[in-house]
Enzyme design. Structure first.
Site, PDB file in Angstrom:
ATOM      1  N   TYR A   1       4.205  -8.193  23.082  1.00  0.00           N
ATOM      2  CA  TYR A   1       3.792  -8.062  21.686  1.00  0.00           C
ATOM      3  C   TYR A   1       2.974  -6.785  21.558  1.00  0.00           C
ATOM      4  O   TYR A   1       1.977  -6.611  22.270  1.00  0.00           O
ATOM      5  CB  TYR A   1       2.904  -9.240  21.289  1.00  0.00           C
ATOM      6  CG  TYR A   1       3.567 -10.594  21.442  1.00  0.00           C
ATOM      7  CD1 TYR A   1       4.133 -11.239  20.331  1.00  0.00           C
ATOM      8  CD2 TYR A   1       3.627 -11.232  22.674  1.00  0.00           C
ATOM      9  CE1 TYR A   1       4.729 -12.482  20.458  1.00  0.00           C
ATOM     10  CE2 TYR A   1       4.233 -12.481  22.806  1.00  0.00           C
ATOM     11  CZ  TYR A   1       4.781 -13.101  21.701  1.00  0.00           C
ATOM     12  OH  TYR A   1       5.368 -14.322  21.821  1.00  0.00           O
TER      13      TYR A   1
ATOM     14  N   HIS B   1       7.334 -11.991  16.168  1.00  0.00           N
ATOM     15  CA  HIS B   1       8.142 -12.207  17.364  1.00  0.00           C
ATOM     16  C   HIS B   1       7.843 -11.118  18.378  1.00  0.00           C
ATOM     17  O   HIS B   1       7.514  -9.992  18.010  1.00  0.00           O
ATOM     18  CB  HIS B   1       9.638 -12.178  17.008  1.00  0.00           C
ATOM     19  CG  HIS B   1      10.078 -13.405  16.280  1.00  0.00           C
ATOM     20  ND1 HIS B   1      10.168 -14.630  16.888  1.00  0.00           N
ATOM     21  CD2 HIS B   1      10.439 -13.598  14.993  1.00  0.00           C
ATOM     22  CE1 HIS B   1      10.572 -15.522  16.010  1.00  0.00           C
ATOM     23  NE2 HIS B   1      10.739 -14.927  14.842  1.00  0.00           N
TER      24      HIS B   1
ATOM     25  N   LYS C   1      15.596  -8.567  20.894  1.00  0.00           N
ATOM     26  CA  LYS C   1      14.524  -7.872  21.592  1.00  0.00           C
ATOM     27  C   LYS C   1      15.117  -6.718  22.385  1.00  0.00           C
ATOM     28  O   LYS C   1      16.312  -6.688  22.653  1.00  0.00           O
ATOM     29  CB  LYS C   1      13.808  -8.837  22.553  1.00  0.00           C
ATOM     30  CG  LYS C   1      13.202 -10.033  21.845  1.00  0.00           C
ATOM     31  CD  LYS C   1      12.443 -10.925  22.796  1.00  0.00           C
ATOM     32  CE  LYS C   1      12.213 -12.317  22.217  1.00  0.00           C
ATOM     33  NZ  LYS C   1      11.482 -12.312  20.942  1.00  0.00           N
TER      34      LYS C   1
END
Lengths: 349, 349
Positions: A284, A295, A326
């Site tokens: 993060y 997310h 991601k």
């Protein structure tokens, strides 16, 4: 027209240059004649543009030269509308390396334009690739001859997470984790270290102010080592005890993961376990409060800098990361803890 | 109330049975007194329902007994509304094994009802699990103490693909694949062997009739070995040549994959490469025509029967399969080619 083999090159006499190079970007000119790599010759044989090379048609030529896998990629890129050249010294720009098979030009361009779209390395599904050699574009040919392209880049690994933390909080080493009993919630709620032992301790309102009520937090060993190293937590077993336990349960992988963890934290990024994604960490970049978390943006796999990856594992990682939106990042970590970052993604040329 | 340690059991005197067992499903009755496993005692200490065990509160009890990881799972299942018992001989039904830690009862039931919802085995993220011992429910505790549950089942591995195929089609071994030049299209279009070398050969209309025009097909080595073994294809290098090449590029993995491939084909299922999903195969249970193909239903990973899996790899496989809506299947294959099938999926208790 007919060609003849000269070592690993196929010579085609004039006017081959005009017909194949000037008009369609094949080969390397030799006056009005043309030199072709065997892959280019195979493609011209396949298309019936060349009749034979030393008497061989397409099939015998494939069987004689070891070109099938590269031919498949060459053909695929041609079918996608690209002109491309084998990355031979003197045929393309000066920056070719052993790790490049083809230089691909932007659609509408050719070898005469001096512009490059992709540098493509061809690998079979079963080859093992030194992770440190991953660069540019990878074309993996699987056992059923389907092709997957990957793009390798150097990711920007920086975030903005920054919180004032207490010092000398006490921690207890319990098996392969460390519990911080009754500590200031900022450690979890803002800096996002560990996990509360009792979910009821977590504030539900997502307020950035946080409650001052102490909470008990379970940390992983990498988290605890990082916190102990910075004097934030004093573990009963000492930093050495944490590191020793880490090595006992993970071997030298622990040191690599610890180096990657601390580097990420040092850059304002919060790494949390990537276990659920089969990775070392999910990360993060900007954590203000755990109640208000976006997310995670990246999955990080920590590898020794001399590690070789199999294309199949690469496919698995990249596919999974893509599926959860991601970025897949490899942290190639050497014995000193220095890290070479690579991000890998699927590419459709 | 207070407990006292007796080996790995905590004894709590009367009226503990009534208070903890009859009302809430903890422990194993000893008349009006109660025997608790250390995990159960830890949970009662955590909830302040038990004041101390031999003078220890929750924290010292955790530090003294090696129960943290199992405690986390026990607590999680209790918080999800289940009663559960440690799978000790004499405490639960007779079918406990070493691979079960907790017997979990359906919500609303307890140890006195004789009904089981889950048999849960607890593993830490770093433990290695013999694949052949995978059964029931797995609770994996990751390094940050989050828990993932997996359900292991025996999948039904049968399909309905069945086509009449020609015999003695000829094939050419080329590097690590086999090319079938100008063969009847039924091999690809209906039976879904290989891939056309030239996409233009593929009929676009998806008609089941197919064209009779011969096409050239590239096959993987497992496909070629299967076809050669059945006399459908005669490879120039012979079946032995194909198998030899397969072992040269994949080692004994080739034999395992070949066994799994042929078993699946024998059951009417079409295996195709699972490379893009990081698996050995993706499979189609009912193939009539490639122009009219449903999504593949399963991802198959072929493993030696004595292989041990890491929970992280398991998480990666299961997560990926779930993301692409396929069932993750392990084919545990022994030296004779006999296969033990297991399917694994995420579970939310």
């Amino acid at each position: 027209m007919y060609g003849s083999m000269e070592g690993d090159t196929v010579h085609v006499p004039a006017p081959a240059r005009e017909q194949f190079y000037d008009n369609r970007g094949y080969g390397h000119p030799r006056g009005d004649a043309l030199a072709l790599s065997s892959v280019e010759a195979a493609h011209l044989l396949f298309r019936d543009d060349l009749e034979a090379v030393d008497g061989m048609g397409f099939r015998s030529f494939l069987a004689t030269t070891n070109t099938l896998v590269r031919f498949l990629v060459y053909k695929d890129l041609r079918e996608r509308g690209f002109y491309l050249s084998p990355a031979r010294d003197g045929w393309v720009g000066s920056d070719t390396t052993d790790d490049v098979d083809f230089v691909v030009y932007p659609r509408g361009n050719g070898p005469w334009d001096g512009v490059t779209e992709y540098r493509v390395r061809v690998v079979g599904e079963r080859e093992s690739i030194p992770a440190s050699s991953l660069t540019g574009t990878l074309a993996v040919v699987d056992e059923e001859s389907e092709i997957t392209y990957f793009s390798v880049e150097t990711p920007d690994v920086t975030g903005s997470t920054d919180h004032d933390l207490p010092q000398d909080v006490s921690g207890m080493l319990l098996a392969d984790r460390v519990v911080l009993w009754d500590v200031p919630p900022v450690l979890y709620e803002n800096a996002f270290y560990g996990q509360p032992l009792d979910p009821r301790d977590t504030a539900d309102d997502g307020s950035a102010s946080g409650s001052a009520k102490p909470m008990s937090i379970q940390c992983s060993l990498v988290e605890a080592a990082h916190l102990a190293d910075r004097g934030i937590v004093r573990v009963d077993a000492g930093l050495d005890g944490v590191v020793e336990r880490g090595r006992a349960v993970e071997g030298e992988r622990f040191d690599r993961r610890r180096a990657a963890y601390s580097t990420l934290r040092g850059r304002g990024i919060v790494p949390k376990t990537g276990y659920k994604f089969g990775a070392d960490f999910r990360t993060y970049a900007n954590v203000e409060h755990v109640g208000d978390l976006d997310h995670s943006e990246q999955l990080v796999r920590v590898l020794p800098s001399d590690h070789s990856v199999s294309p199949r594992d690469l496919a698995l990682d990249v596919r999974l990361a893509h599926g959860v939106r991601k970025r897949m990042v490899f942290a190639l970590t050497d014995a000193t803890g220095a890290i070479d970052w690579r991000s890998i993604s699927r590419l459709t040329p």
